[in-house]
Design an enzyme around this catalytic site. Structure first.
Site, PDB file in Angstrom:
ATOM      1  N   GLY A 169       0.828  -1.212   0.000  1.00  0.00           N
ATOM      2  CA  GLY A 169       0.000   0.000   0.000  1.00  0.00           C
ATOM      3  C   GLY A 169       0.856   1.253   0.000  1.00  0.00           C
ATOM      4  O   GLY A 169       2.090   1.193  -0.095  1.00  0.00           O
ATOM      5  N   GLY A 200       0.022  -1.422   6.525  1.00  0.00           N
ATOM      6  CA  GLY A 200      -1.066  -0.450   6.615  1.00  0.00           C
ATOM      7  C   GLY A 200      -2.394  -1.157   6.844  1.00  0.00           C
ATOM      8  O   GLY A 200      -2.442  -2.376   7.056  1.00  0.00           O
ATOM      9  N   ASP A 252      -6.961  -0.625   5.924  1.00  0.00           N
ATOM     10  CA  ASP A 252      -8.015   0.195   5.325  1.00  0.00           C
ATOM     11  C   ASP A 252      -8.924   0.799   6.394  1.00  0.00           C
ATOM     12  O   ASP A 252      -9.457   1.891   6.222  1.00  0.00           O
ATOM     13  CB  ASP A 252      -8.833  -0.660   4.347  1.00  0.00           C
ATOM     14  CG  ASP A 252      -7.951  -1.172   3.226  1.00  0.00           C
ATOM     15  OD1 ASP A 252      -7.266  -0.341   2.611  1.00  0.00           O
ATOM     16  OD2 ASP A 252      -7.908  -2.392   2.996  1.00  0.00           O
ATOM     17  N   GLU A 261      -0.316 -10.759   3.182  1.00  0.00           N
ATOM     18  CA  GLU A 261      -0.193  -9.892   4.364  1.00  0.00           C
ATOM     19  C   GLU A 261      -0.518 -10.671   5.633  1.00  0.00           C
ATOM     20  O   GLU A 261       0.133 -10.508   6.667  1.00  0.00           O
ATOM     21  CB  GLU A 261      -1.129  -8.687   4.236  1.00  0.00           C
ATOM     22  CG  GLU A 261      -0.661  -7.697   3.178  1.00  0.00           C
ATOM     23  CD  GLU A 261      -1.642  -6.588   2.904  1.00  0.00           C
ATOM     24  OE1 GLU A 261      -1.234  -5.592   2.306  1.00  0.00           O
ATOM     25  OE2 GLU A 261      -2.832  -6.710   3.265  1.00  0.00           O
TER      26      GLU A 261
END
Ligand code: 5RP
Length: 295
Positions: free
Chosen positions: A47, A110, A112, A131
């Protein structure tokens, strides 16, 4: 009076600057607290925010070089992440090239959206499977995000849960998701030069499934029903229900105590971050820590 086009453009640029500066501040704070140049294996997520994390690691290594002969290996969570590692001059190692007994000291990534219990939605960039592999192979998973991601409940600002699925199963997975209460799950398609479904690093597809705002474990303890009745779900219950659908490789909910006990014992980490660093709109960094670890 409505803003002029020039005013609207200036306001948009200011807001982009604020968000980018929040990401960067959060990344530098997270790296300062959790990275050392003696680490052997470090996970690097995907990201736009993690780019600042890699920048911070590079800066740290420049002023604190590793001992002679020591190599810091960086484990990417996909193609894009590997490119970011390489562009920074760091040394990548593929997840499946790790020695069998190797554990990552830390993984940075990161998100969302993050809720009050540090459950996360991930997969906006279609990298959620790797991830999760990397987060769960790490002693600690540290999340970096800007203030827009900080919400008390998941699916407040971020509209859908990304789910990675086998291409052959996409229609049946959509049907099952509707049965779980998702109103309009959508197969993610390219929006720019190419047409057709987005393919992940595993050549799988992504379905983005909207649900009603998710309950936390504390909501359920307080008596709310998160079993899926009327489409109302608690985070972990929904993650389990989605993962059980045939054809689902992984769900973009990083949640629950899974692994936290093991982590306390110094073994493998969990899906849920042990700490999230939020860059605020005021230029500060707000650190949220996983309360289960303190118990
Ligand atoms: O889960 C992810 C990719 O699959 C990203 O970590 C998430 O989408 C956050 O991205 P960004 O830092 O660009 O906001």
């Amino acid at each position: 009076m409505a803003p002029t086009a020039a005013e609207a453009k200036a306001a948009a640029a200011l807001s982009t600057d604020l968000v980018e500066s929040a990401k960067k501040k959060a990344a530098y704070a997270a790296v300062a607290d959790h990275f050392t140049s003696t680490m052997r294996f470090v996970g690097i997520g995907s990201g736009s925010t993690i780019v600042y994390g890699v920048e911070a690691i590079k800066a740290h290594l420049a002023s604190n070089p590793p001992p002679a002969g020591h190599i810091n290996w960086f484990v990417p969570t996909g193609w894009n992440s590997r490119k970011v590692i390489e562009a920074a001059g760091l040394t990548p190692i593929a997840f499946d090239s790790l020695p069998a007994d190797a554990q990552l000291e830390v993984a940075f990534d990161g998100a969302d959206e993050v809720d009050a219990e540090l459950n996360c939605i991930k997969g906006g960039g279609a990298c959620l499977f790797q991830e999760k592999l990397v987060a769960c192979r790490s002693k600690k998973f540290i999340c970096i995000a800007d203030y827009r991601k900080n919400q008390s409940r998941l699916l407040t600002n971020w509209p859908t849960i990304p789910i990675e699925i086998a291409p052959i199963a996409y229609a049946s997975v959509i049907r099952e998701l509707v049965a779980l209460g998702s109103e309009k799950p959508i197969l993610r398609e390219h929006t720019l030069s190419k047409t057709g479904p987005v393919q992940t690093d595993q050549s799988f597809y992504i379905i983005d499934a909207p649900f009603k705002t998710l309950l936390t474990a504390d909501d359920v303890k307080a008596g709310k029903d998160g079993s899926g009745k009327d489409g109302v779900w608690e985070v972990e219950a929904l993650a389990r229900a989605i993962k059980a659908i045939n054809g689902v490789l992984e769900v973009g909910l990083f949640c629950g105590l899974n692994g936290i006990q093991a982590q306390k014992a110094g073994l493998l980490g969990g899906q849920k971050p042990v700490a999230v660093y939020f860059g605020t709109a005021e230029g500060e960094v707000q650190k949220a820590e996983c309360s289960e670890l303190a118990k």
